[in-house]
Each structure stands twice: as C-alpha cells, then as structure tokens.
Scaffold this active site. Structure first.
Site, PDB file in Angstrom:
ATOM      1  CD  GLU A   1       0.961  -3.033   7.484  1.00 21.04           C
ATOM      2  OE1 GLU A   1       1.898  -3.844   7.428  1.00 21.04           O
ATOM      3  OE2 GLU A   1      -0.222  -3.383   7.594  1.00 21.04           O
TER       4      GLU A   1
ATOM      5  CD  GLU B   1      -5.841  -3.112   5.669  1.00 26.45           C
ATOM      6  OE1 GLU B   1      -5.593  -4.075   6.416  1.00 26.45           O
ATOM      7  OE2 GLU B   1      -5.003  -2.646   4.882  1.00 26.45           O
TER       8      GLU B   1
HETATM    9  C1  HAH Z   1      -3.014  -5.588   6.890  1.00 30.56           C
HETATM   10  N1  HAH Z   1      -1.897  -5.571   7.743  1.00 30.56           N
HETATM   11  C2  HAH Z   1      -2.580  -5.385   5.434  1.00 30.56           C
HETATM   12  O1  HAH Z   1      -2.647  -4.013   5.101  1.00 30.56           O
HETATM   13  C3  HAH Z   1      -3.422  -6.160   4.456  1.00 30.56           C
HETATM   14  O2  HAH Z   1      -2.903  -6.001   3.176  1.00 30.56           O
HETATM   15  C4  HAH Z   1      -3.435  -7.616   4.836  1.00 30.56           C
HETATM   16  O3  HAH Z   1      -4.149  -8.384   3.886  1.00 30.56           O
HETATM   17  C5  HAH Z   1      -3.994  -7.761   6.180  1.00 30.56           C
HETATM   18  C6  HAH Z   1      -3.786  -6.816   7.099  1.00 30.56           C
HETATM   19  C7  HAH Z   1      -2.181  -5.653   9.141  1.00 30.56           C
HETATM   20  C8  HAH Z   1      -1.110  -6.210   9.988  1.00 30.56           C
HETATM   21  C9  HAH Z   1      -0.136  -7.069   9.506  1.00 30.56           C
HETATM   22  O4  HAH Z   1      -0.156  -7.442   8.231  1.00 30.56           O
HETATM   23  C10 HAH Z   1       0.879  -7.573  10.343  1.00 30.56           C
HETATM   24  C11 HAH Z   1       0.910  -7.203  11.645  1.00 30.56           C
HETATM   25  C12 HAH Z   1      -0.071  -6.367  12.131  1.00 30.56           C
HETATM   26  C13 HAH Z   1      -1.063  -5.894  11.299  1.00 30.56           C
END
Ligand code: HAH
Length: 331
Positions: A134, A241
């Site tokens: 990200e 994911e």
């Molecule tokens: C994901 N982010 C992460 O990659 C993962 O490590 C985590 O456990 C869950 C989701 C998605 C995400 C976020 O963390 C914040 C805002 C939007 C999307």
C-alpha cells in the site's frame, strides 16, 4: 453429505494454488478446512513488524514460526506478509532513543535488519513475500502515500526494500501488494510504480492485488479491465487477500445478525464470475488467496464499520460450504 464436498484447491490444481490467510490460532480452529481446501497460507498478522519486533530489544517468532511449521508439515505453500507497510509498524522504528525522528541512515539500517531477519529466517519456507504494502496514495492526487518511510528515507526506500529482500533470499518471489487496485486512478499509480521499479532493474517479481471487494463493486467488467491492464506489464499477478463483503462500503448497518438470502445469492454470483475471470487469466495469475478461512473469523467484521458483521468468505460460521463455494468449484 459432508464427505462428498470436493476440495477447493484440488478443483483448481491445474490453474493456481488456493490460499487462506491464517492466524496462529486459526491453524488449530480451522485446521480441517485448511487441510482439505487450501494449498497455500498467509499469516494475517504474525509476520508484521509490530508482531515480530514490537520493541527495539524484543523479537518474537513464536506465532510466525508456528504458521511456517504448519505450512511445512502439511506441504502447503507459505506467502510471507508483509515486510514494509505504514501500518502495524511500531513507533520506535521511526524514532531515536530521545524521541526525535530517526535519521535516513538509521531508518534504512532498521529496515534492512528487519527484512534480513525475516526473509532469512523463512528462507526456503516462504516462497514469496509481500515486500511492500500500500505504498501509493489511495485517494487524492499524490503519487506515493505520505508515510514515515517516505518522509524519512525518501522515495528510494521502495527500491531498497526490494533489494534487501532479494539479497536475503535470491530465490524468493517479491511482490508489491495493494488494495483498491481496480479503481482506475489507483491503478495508474500502481502501474507507474511497478513500471518505474522494473526500468531500474529492481528485483520485483509480481503484483499482489488484494481483492477486498463486495457484492456491489467493483463490477466484473471493471475487474476484467484491470486484470488485462496489469497482465500487460508482463509480471505474474496474485490475488492476495480476496473477500467479497455483502455490504457496500458506505453501508453503516450494524444490526444484521445473519445475511439475507438476497445477499448470499448475489455473493454466489459474484464469486462465480470472479473465479471464472481468474481461470481465464490462468497464464498470468499464479495464486489466489482468500483473506480468511470461514465467516466466523474475518477482519471484515470490524472493517470498515466497527461492530458490523459480514459474511465475505466461502465457508459459513459453522465451517460449512456456502452457495458461493459451490459456484466456485462447479465449472
Ligand atoms: C489489508 N489492508 C492488509 O494488507 C492486511 O495486512 C490486513 O490484515 C488487512 C487488510 C486493506 C486495507 C486497509 O488495511 C486499510 C484501508 C483499506 C484497506
């Protein structure tokens, strides 16, 4: 009869491995489903910076090791997740002992040490890593996300992260991973980043598309278009994911205790079409991982609305296959 349910990963054997995000606990509580249906696992949190190195002097690998051992003992692939991210990284990493900001050199040293520690520890066990998560701006007009990593090191923190990971394990496949990957504006930034890295010969081997979608969006056509564009870069893609929420992002309801029939019907149709697409892109997709195993345990229960239950996966609260599951395996 339960015994007749086909295995998800066997059904997809000739396409790509099917993975599940796990926790140190879920490898016990969801063991049967994991062993029968999944050929790959990803630790949800256990390999993140704050889990393995919460304070400067404390390392803890108990949980991450237990997941790596589980993968090995059962002949499953292991995806390493995640080396550099703006979340779940402890504050100490970015500070000196007196609380003032770390210098560029200090932070680079810490990043290098962190990456080397993890990648070396799981060398030969984790076949790939989400090196960077990200890192492009999600909304707005910025290109790169404004994080402590960027602020203190500068934009070359990105290529350094990949280089350090590659030095630690030249055989590991290194991924850039992101969400909202279908949205055209975000897509441009992800593609720009990957293209720039490749132009500099940075060791990046694939793009991780998180796939946190819903029954309402993005549309199948939009996903198709995004896959086509990412595929044209010539790098392998992984869906890292995947989950399909029954809510739209802005739906604030927290009172629903069970999904409606309509929601389950729409979800089954969406899962069917999404996997149909993945099968079409089999030449470029080298893995599909769901972000969880069954609906009783999902990060979606609190995201993006705290206290809102969701039902985003292929198995229900009682670990039984849902209609969504059958649509994915019957093709
Ligand atoms: C994901 N982010 C992460 O990659 C993962 O490590 C985590 O456990 C869950 C989701 C998605 C995400 C976020 O963390 C914040 C805002 C939007 C999307």
């Amino acid at each position: 009869m339960a015994g007749e349910v086909v295995s998800l990963c066997k059904a997809y054997e000739r396409f790509f491995p099917i993975g599940s995000a796990v926790s140190a606990r879920s490898i016990r509580t969801h063991r049967d489903l994991l062993l029968k249906h999944f050929s790959s696992i990803t630790p949800s949190n256990e390999m993140k910076f704050s889990s393995v190195h919460p304070t400067e002097s404390a390392f803890q690998f108990l949980f991450s090791d237990s997941i790596a051992d589980f993968a090995q003992a059962n002949g499953m692939l292991l995806r390493g997740h995640v080396l550099v991210w703006h979340q779940q990284t402890p504050q100490w990493v970015f500070e000196q002992a007196d609380g003032s900001p770390a210098s560029r050199d200090l932070l680079l040293d810490r990043m290098r040490e962190h990456i080397h520690t993890l990648v070396s520890r799981y060398r030969g066990k984790a076949y790939c890593w989400d090196v960077l998560n990200e890192a492009v701006d999600d909304k707005g007009t910025d290109y790169l996300r404004r994080t402590k990593w960027l602020e203190i090191i500068g934009p070359d923190y990105i290529e350094k992260a990949f280089q350090y990971a590659h030095d630690a394990d030249p055989d590991a496949l290194l991924f850039y991973n992101d969400y909202n990957e279908v949205a055209p504006e975000k897509r441009k930034k992800i593609i720009r980043l990957v293209t720039e890295l490749r132009a500099k010969d940075v060791p990046i081997h694939g793009i991780g598309l998180q796939g946190h979608w819903s029954i309402h969006s993005p549309s199948i056509d939009a996903i198709d278009e995004a896959l086509e564009e990412y595929a044209s870069l010539g790098l392998p893609l992984q869906i890292t994911e995947l989950d399909i929420s029954v809510f739209s992002f802005a739906d604030l309801r927290t009172d629903l205790m069970a999904p409606t029939d309509e929601m389950m019907k729409l979800q089954a149709e969406k899962y069917e079409k999404v996997f149909e697409l993945f099968r079409r892109y089999r030449d470029v997709i080298t893995g599909v991982t769901l972000w969880g195993t069954a609906d009783d345990h999902s990060w979606r229960h609190n995201f993006p609305v705290r206290g809102r239950r969701d039902w985003p996966l292929l198995f229900d609260f009682d670990h039984q296959p849902k209609e969504s599951f059958f649509r994915v395996v019957n093709f």
